[in-house]
Motif scaffolding. Structure first.
Motif, PDB file in Angstrom:
ATOM      1  N   GLU A  16      12.944   7.483   7.166  1.00 22.82           N
ATOM      2  CA  GLU A  16      11.514   7.395   8.306  1.00 22.82           C
ATOM      3  C   GLU A  16      10.914   8.255   7.955  1.00 22.82           C
ATOM      4  O   GLU A  16       9.232   7.672   7.813  1.00 22.82           O
ATOM      5  CB  GLU A  16      12.413   6.707   8.714  1.00 22.82           C
ATOM      6  N   GLN A  17      11.071   9.017   7.797  1.00 21.60           N
ATOM      7  CA  GLN A  17      10.214  10.653   8.417  1.00 21.60           C
ATOM      8  C   GLN A  17       9.621  10.700   6.426  1.00 21.60           C
ATOM      9  O   GLN A  17       8.328  11.132   6.291  1.00 21.60           O
ATOM     10  CB  GLN A  17      10.402  11.160   8.328  1.00 21.60           C
ATOM     11  N   HIS A  18      10.105  10.553   4.889  1.00 24.77           N
ATOM     12  CA  HIS A  18       9.827  10.861   3.884  1.00 24.77           C
ATOM     13  C   HIS A  18       8.842   9.663   3.501  1.00 24.77           C
ATOM     14  O   HIS A  18       9.610   8.392   3.490  1.00 24.77           O
ATOM     15  CB  HIS A  18      11.452  10.954   3.301  1.00 24.77           C
ATOM     16  N   LYS A  19       8.099   9.844   2.824  1.00 28.12           N
ATOM     17  CA  LYS A  19       7.021   9.128   2.737  1.00 28.12           C
ATOM     18  C   LYS A  19       6.699   8.930   1.121  1.00 28.12           C
ATOM     19  O   LYS A  19       6.524  10.428   0.664  1.00 28.12           O
ATOM     20  CB  LYS A  19       5.479   9.184   3.581  1.00 28.12           C
ATOM     21  N   ILE A  20       6.590   7.264   0.910  1.00 26.93           N
ATOM     22  CA  ILE A  20       6.188   7.960  -1.037  1.00 26.93           C
ATOM     23  C   ILE A  20       5.027   7.193  -0.796  1.00 26.93           C
ATOM     24  O   ILE A  20       4.688   6.320  -0.482  1.00 26.93           O
ATOM     25  CB  ILE A  20       7.470   7.236  -1.333  1.00 26.93           C
ATOM     26  N   PHE A  21       4.268   7.528  -1.859  1.00 30.09           N
ATOM     27  CA  PHE A  21       2.310   6.589  -1.891  1.00 30.09           C
ATOM     28  C   PHE A  21       2.231   6.917  -3.200  1.00 30.09           C
ATOM     29  O   PHE A  21       3.216   7.078  -4.222  1.00 30.09           O
ATOM     30  CB  PHE A  21       1.762   8.358  -2.176  1.00 30.09           C
ATOM     31  N   SER A  22       1.976   5.536  -3.530  1.00 31.86           N
ATOM     32  CA  SER A  22       1.822   4.662  -4.306  1.00 31.86           C
ATOM     33  C   SER A  22       0.157   4.192  -5.135  1.00 31.86           C
ATOM     34  O   SER A  22      -0.412   3.880  -4.098  1.00 31.86           O
ATOM     35  CB  SER A  22       3.144   3.499  -5.235  1.00 31.86           C
ATOM     36  N   PHE A  23      -0.122   3.776  -6.119  1.00 32.68           N
ATOM     37  CA  PHE A  23      -1.105   3.431  -5.762  1.00 32.68           C
ATOM     38  C   PHE A  23      -1.424   2.636  -7.269  1.00 32.68           C
ATOM     39  O   PHE A  23      -1.349   3.017  -8.382  1.00 32.68           O
ATOM     40  CB  PHE A  23      -2.260   4.321  -5.651  1.00 32.68           C
ATOM     41  N   LYS A  24      -1.534   0.966  -7.556  1.00 31.84           N
ATOM     42  CA  LYS A  24      -0.778   0.419  -8.424  1.00 31.84           C
ATOM     43  C   LYS A  24      -2.255   0.802  -9.293  1.00 31.84           C
ATOM     44  O   LYS A  24      -1.983   0.488 -10.505  1.00 31.84           O
ATOM     45  CB  LYS A  24      -0.604  -1.258  -7.463  1.00 31.84           C
ATOM     46  N   GLU A  25      -3.702   0.339  -9.194  1.00 31.19           N
ATOM     47  CA  GLU A  25      -4.629   0.335  -9.931  1.00 31.19           C
ATOM     48  C   GLU A  25      -4.810   1.409 -10.464  1.00 31.19           C
ATOM     49  O   GLU A  25      -5.817   1.587 -11.203  1.00 31.19           O
ATOM     50  CB  GLU A  25      -5.984  -0.276  -8.955  1.00 31.19           C
ATOM     51  N   LEU A  26      -4.595   2.869  -9.456  1.00 33.13           N
ATOM     52  CA  LEU A  26      -4.483   4.181  -9.993  1.00 33.13           C
ATOM     53  C   LEU A  26      -3.671   4.104 -11.514  1.00 33.13           C
ATOM     54  O   LEU A  26      -4.168   5.275 -12.237  1.00 33.13           O
ATOM     55  CB  LEU A  26      -4.905   5.076  -9.266  1.00 33.13           C
ATOM     56  N   SER A  27      -2.644   4.080 -10.891  1.00 33.06           N
ATOM     57  CA  SER A  27      -1.668   4.036 -12.227  1.00 33.06           C
ATOM     58  C   SER A  27      -2.340   3.157 -13.522  1.00 33.06           C
ATOM     59  O   SER A  27      -2.153   3.779 -14.434  1.00 33.06           O
ATOM     60  CB  SER A  27      -0.488   3.335 -11.402  1.00 33.06           C
ATOM     61  N   MET A  28      -2.344   2.030 -13.030  1.00 30.64           N
ATOM     62  CA  MET A  28      -2.776   0.836 -14.305  1.00 30.64           C
ATOM     63  C   MET A  28      -4.252   1.990 -15.031  1.00 30.64           C
ATOM     64  O   MET A  28      -4.338   1.790 -16.162  1.00 30.64           O
ATOM     65  CB  MET A  28      -3.470  -0.283 -14.069  1.00 30.64           C
TER      66      MET A  28
END
Length: 100
Positions: free
Chosen positions: A41-53
């Protein structure tokens, strides 16, 4: 907004926490990053679909560990890496957030 936030992070990089209304989680979420838990729970993963596109898949994800006292200052290396990432994609982030 993003330029000011990058400058804020640069000035206060030794005093940024994960949580709270001035924390890195709140800031990244406010500019469009999605946050999910990693292996813990402490390890956070960040994504950004539009930025990837808009970067043709160059941006994928990045992660940080918020388990080291989430309401106290984070390890400075995490903030430095986030600043580098924001600067690298600043033009795209500005475009994606221009309506806000």
């Amino acid at each position: 907004m993003i330029e000011k936030q990058i400058e804020y992070l640069k000035k206060r990089k030794a005093n940024i926490s994960c949580n709270g209304k001035t924390g890195i989680l709140f800031f990244l979420e406010s500019i469009g990053f999605s946050i999910t838990n990693g292996k813990s729970e402490q390890h956070k993963i960040f994504s950004f679909k539009e930025l990837s596109m808009v970067t043709n898949g160059e941006f994928k994800t990045f992660s940080i560990d918020c388990g080291h006292y989430p309401n106290r200052p984070m390890k400075k290396n995490y903030i430095i890496n986030i600043i580098r990432l924001l600067e690298k994609y600043e033009v795209y982030l500005l475009e994606l957030n221009r309506d806000e």
